[in-house]
Design a protein around this motif. Structure first.
Motif, PDB file in Angstrom:
ATOM      1  N   THR A  40       0.848  -1.183   0.000  1.00 51.67           N
ATOM      2  CA  THR A  40       0.000   0.000   0.000  1.00 51.67           C
ATOM      3  C   THR A  40       0.889   1.239   0.000  1.00 51.67           C
ATOM      4  O   THR A  40       2.107   1.149   0.177  1.00 51.67           O
ATOM      5  N   VAL A  41       0.281   2.391  -0.165  1.00 47.06           N
ATOM      6  CA  VAL A  41       1.059   3.626  -0.258  1.00 47.06           C
ATOM      7  C   VAL A  41       1.914   3.828   0.989  1.00 47.06           C
ATOM      8  O   VAL A  41       3.094   4.172   0.909  1.00 47.06           O
ATOM      9  N   ASP A  42       1.312   3.602   2.167  1.00 47.27           N
ATOM     10  CA  ASP A  42       2.049   3.834   3.412  1.00 47.27           C
ATOM     11  C   ASP A  42       3.191   2.842   3.599  1.00 47.27           C
ATOM     12  O   ASP A  42       4.116   3.107   4.365  1.00 47.27           O
TER      13      ASP A  42
ATOM     14  N   PHE B  87       3.369   7.573  -6.603  1.00 47.96           N
ATOM     15  CA  PHE B  87       2.130   6.800  -6.638  1.00 47.96           C
ATOM     16  C   PHE B  87       0.937   7.700  -6.323  1.00 47.96           C
ATOM     17  O   PHE B  87      -0.101   7.647  -6.991  1.00 47.96           O
ATOM     18  N   LYS B  88       1.090   8.528  -5.293  1.00 46.68           N
ATOM     19  CA  LYS B  88       0.001   9.441  -4.931  1.00 46.68           C
ATOM     20  C   LYS B  88      -0.304  10.411  -6.062  1.00 46.68           C
ATOM     21  O   LYS B  88      -1.454  10.799  -6.269  1.00 46.68           O
ATOM     22  N   ALA B  89       0.745  10.793  -6.797  1.00 45.51           N
ATOM     23  CA  ALA B  89       0.563  11.747  -7.895  1.00 45.51           C
ATOM     24  C   ALA B  89       0.034  11.091  -9.165  1.00 45.51           C
ATOM     25  O   ALA B  89      -0.183  11.759 -10.170  1.00 45.51           O
ATOM     26  N   GLY B  90      -0.160   9.774  -9.126  1.00 43.57           N
ATOM     27  CA  GLY B  90      -0.739   9.072 -10.265  1.00 43.57           C
ATOM     28  C   GLY B  90       0.266   8.565 -11.275  1.00 43.57           C
ATOM     29  O   GLY B  90      -0.118   7.950 -12.274  1.00 43.57           O
TER      30      GLY B  90
END
Length: 673
Positions: A610-612, A622-625
């Motif tokens: 996952t992201v965290d 990843f958060k920025a796509g």
């Protein structure tokens, strides 16, 4: 790191010195330090609880109705005094063992550690008589402040609804207040514990030094306690043993020696170095009988000094590390020297030995090779793992690879070392040597090494039982040969388990009392086959409290780090792919490294990051796509396959860029377009 292959042993409670020869130094009713394993094979040391006001020991045995009936009373007392008092049970009965005691704990919901006194040495010294008897140990002077029943609620075949006398509660109240007890000894009711050796003092005096004691010492201890050996004194005669007998008794009863503690209910370890229960009892009883010489020769006179030279014989290749000056004090950063590989042909290594130049400052050495020369200015931190050979620590100077296996070292390139030095008050210059032994012919299998590692550690300040875990998932069938757990000063317990694809768990190795000063490589007596999808899970428990006397700073939140004041979750292991051979390796290095990363970061063991959980360099992209196109199942996480697709894409892009740069450079040099 300090693996070792000899000594005397670890794990004991003790009180006073019970032999006539030693009684002059005894303090009446003073309980000496001890360490015992509980029913789960976790270690407990008496003096660890020096910050408590008192320690309560309740004698128990399986099947005793009085001991079972006392559990509600003990829980109430723990609720009342828990902040100031440590509560434990001790089982010294001959008929019980770890397995049956664990079954009793499970059946009756016992939520106290049950210390297993398998050698009965502690029960003997504590003069236990019946289960149901309780001892209150005052930690201000480690004296037995009270001995007797918990209360008057229980009797033989009778019990009151409530107690009218609360002996244990009254004793604890007095000890905590620092006041004298009105009555410190009372008769207890319970099941009689049989101590057959307690009345055998005359028989203990007849134990033969020549036929019994010396052979045990030669088998278990002399490998270290030999002239020029790692032990601080040499076992070379009866007179030496007699002189050191009180010290031997102490380390036997506290099981500090040999520094080897393995959960024996799990798979057998090759060349196990611990004493058996009978050997421990025999040595202690002989010493308590006055260490009698008796008749017969002295087998220890045959002990010879350690001769200089390589322990595995003449090597095929010896290389020397650059000299390094170690200061008298301070912290020395890890060193990463590289040695030019002098070989002009490929070889298969079958064994390695390392000889430190300055043994007092060399904490550990890792050795491996690379096919290319890595410049001095380039990062060499991970170079030793490109083609790993072995780890050295005092007492583990050599490693002979499993039969039929080897590690290929190609001609040229470099031999890389990771050197950890520790200062000891005097300057020293180290010139370590590495010896390699070659196969005459190509082995059948390629031996491989990997690490179950956890990088994102954060051990809270003051936490006495903080656990971290990580895993390595095998993507094809494998055979595991050996395991090497590693932590630093705060590591106190460590385990390896295999989690199988069907959800079952096979415990593999459990070290109840991990000691940073004595680290070992554990070779399985029977190599373990694991299927594709199996996970090797490594867990360690860290004690970051002030009660841990080795803790550099209990007030610090401790991260991952190479230096000993930081911590590591590091579980090395040697294995081979079951279907691979030297000619057909079936090895994918990219998947190999991705599997290590996943096991290090996948905190919830879900098999996807996952992201965290992602490495920091991936979180923002990843958060920025930027990485979402690789999230094929759109679950906001990256699986092994999805991350592999990203790695392959990035490698292809890098290759295109390098090709374009090479073409541009070529055009500039040739003048072509």
């Amino acid at each position: 790191m300090r693996p070792i292959n000899c000594g005397i042993a670890l794990l004991v409670f003790s009180i006073g010195l019970s032999s006539a020869a030693l009684s002059e130094t005894a303090t009446p009713d003073r309980v000496e330090n001890f360490r015992l394993l509980d029913h789960d094979h976790s270690a407990h040391e008496l003096y660890y609880h020096r910050d408590a006001k008192a320690v309560v020991l309740l004698a128990t045995m399986n099947g005793c109705p009085i001991a079972r009936n006392l559990m509600p009373d003990l829980r109430d007392l723990r609720e009342q005094f828990g902040d100031d008092v440590e509560f434990m049970l001790i089982n010294s009965s001959l008929q019980d063992n770890y397995e049956t005691i664990s079954e009793e704990v499970e059946e009756f919901g016992i939520d106290f550690p049950v210390l297993v006194d398998d050698a009965q040495l502690i029960g003997e010294a504590l003069e236990l008589d019946r289960s149901g008897e309780v001892l209150v140990i005052d930690t201000s002077d480690w004296s037995v402040a009270y001995r007797g029943p918990v209360n008057n609620r229980l009797g033989y075949e009778t019990q009151r609804e409530e107690a009218s006398e609360h002996y244990l509660a009254d004793a604890l109240t007095a000890v905590i207040a620092g006041e004298p007890l009105t009555e410190s000894r009372r008769g207890a009711v319970g099941c009689i514990i049989n101590f057959p050796e307690r009345d055998q003092k005359e028989a203990h005096a007849q134990i033969s030094y020549a036929d019994t004691i010396a052979p045990i010492l030669k088998e278990r201890c002399v490998a270290c306690h030999v002239p020029n050996g790692i032990g601080p004194w040499a076992m070379t005669s009866y007179e030496m043993i007699q002189g050191f007998s009180p010290m031997m008794r102490e380390v036997l009863r506290t099981r500090r020696m040999p520094p080897w503690e393995v959960d024996t209910s799990l798979p057998e370890i090759h060349a196990s170095r611990g004493l058996t229960v009978d050997e421990r009892k025999t040595l202690v009883h002989w010493i308590e009988a006055g260490s009698p010489r008796g008749e017969g020769g002295d087998p220890l006179l045959e002990v010879k000094p350690v001769e200089p030279g390589w322990p595995l014989g003449e090597p095929d290749l010896v290389v020397e590390a650059p000299a390094f000056d170690v200061p008298a004090t301070g912290i020395v950063e890890y060193q990463y020297p590289a040695i030019a590989n002098p070989l002009d042909h490929d070889v298969w290594v079958r064994a390695v030995s390392i000889e430190p130049g300055a043994t007092k400052v060399v904490h550990h050495v890792l050795v491996g090779t690379s096919e290319r020369e890595i410049p001095v200015g380039e990062r060499r931190l991970d170079a030793v793992f490109e083609n790993y050979l072995m780890a050295y620590a005092p007492g583990a100077e050599s490693y002979v690879y499993p039969e039929g296996t080897g590690v290929l070292v190609k001609a040229g390139g470099q031999i890389h070392l990771q050197m950890h030095y520790t200062t000891y008050g005097r300057e020293a210059t180290d010139v370590s040597k590495i010896a390699l032994y070659f196969h005459d012919e190509e082995p059948t299998y390629n031996l491989r090494q990997q690490v179950v590692v956890g990088y994102d550690l954060e051990i809270p300040p003051g936490d006495a039982r903080h656990e971290e875990r990580a895993y390595f998932e095998f993507d094809q069938p494998a055979i595991i040969y050996s395991l090497f757990p590693h932590a630093h000063y705060r590591g106190v317990e460590t385990r390896f388990d295999v989690h199988l694809p069907d959800g079952s768990v096979e415990p593999l190795l459990h070290i109840p009392r991990y000691d940073f000063n004595w680290q070992h490589s554990y070779t399985l007596a029977e190599p373990l086959k694991v299927p594709a999808g199996a996970r090797l899970v490594h867990r360690s428990v860290y004690d970051n409290s002030g009660a841990n006397v080795a803790n550099p700073d209990p007030a610090r939140a401790v991260p991952w780090g190479l230096q000993s004041y930081d911590e590591m979750l590091y579980g090395g292991f040697f294995f081979r792919w079951e279907n691979g051979t030297a000619e057909n390796p079936v090895h994918d290095e990219t998947d190999f490294q991705i599997a290590q990363m996943y096991g290090a970061l996948d905190d919830d063991f879900s098999g996807a990051l996952t992201v965290d959980e992602m490495p920091r360099q991936l979180r923002e992209p990843f958060k920025a796509g930027k990485l979402t196109p690789f999230d094929a199942d759109k679950d906001d996480a990256l699986s092994h396959a999805e991350y592999r697709a990203f790695v392959d894409y990035r490698s292809a892009q890098r290759a295109k860029q390098e090709a374009a740069e090479a073409a541009t450079k070529n055009q500039a040099e040739t003048g072509t377009e």
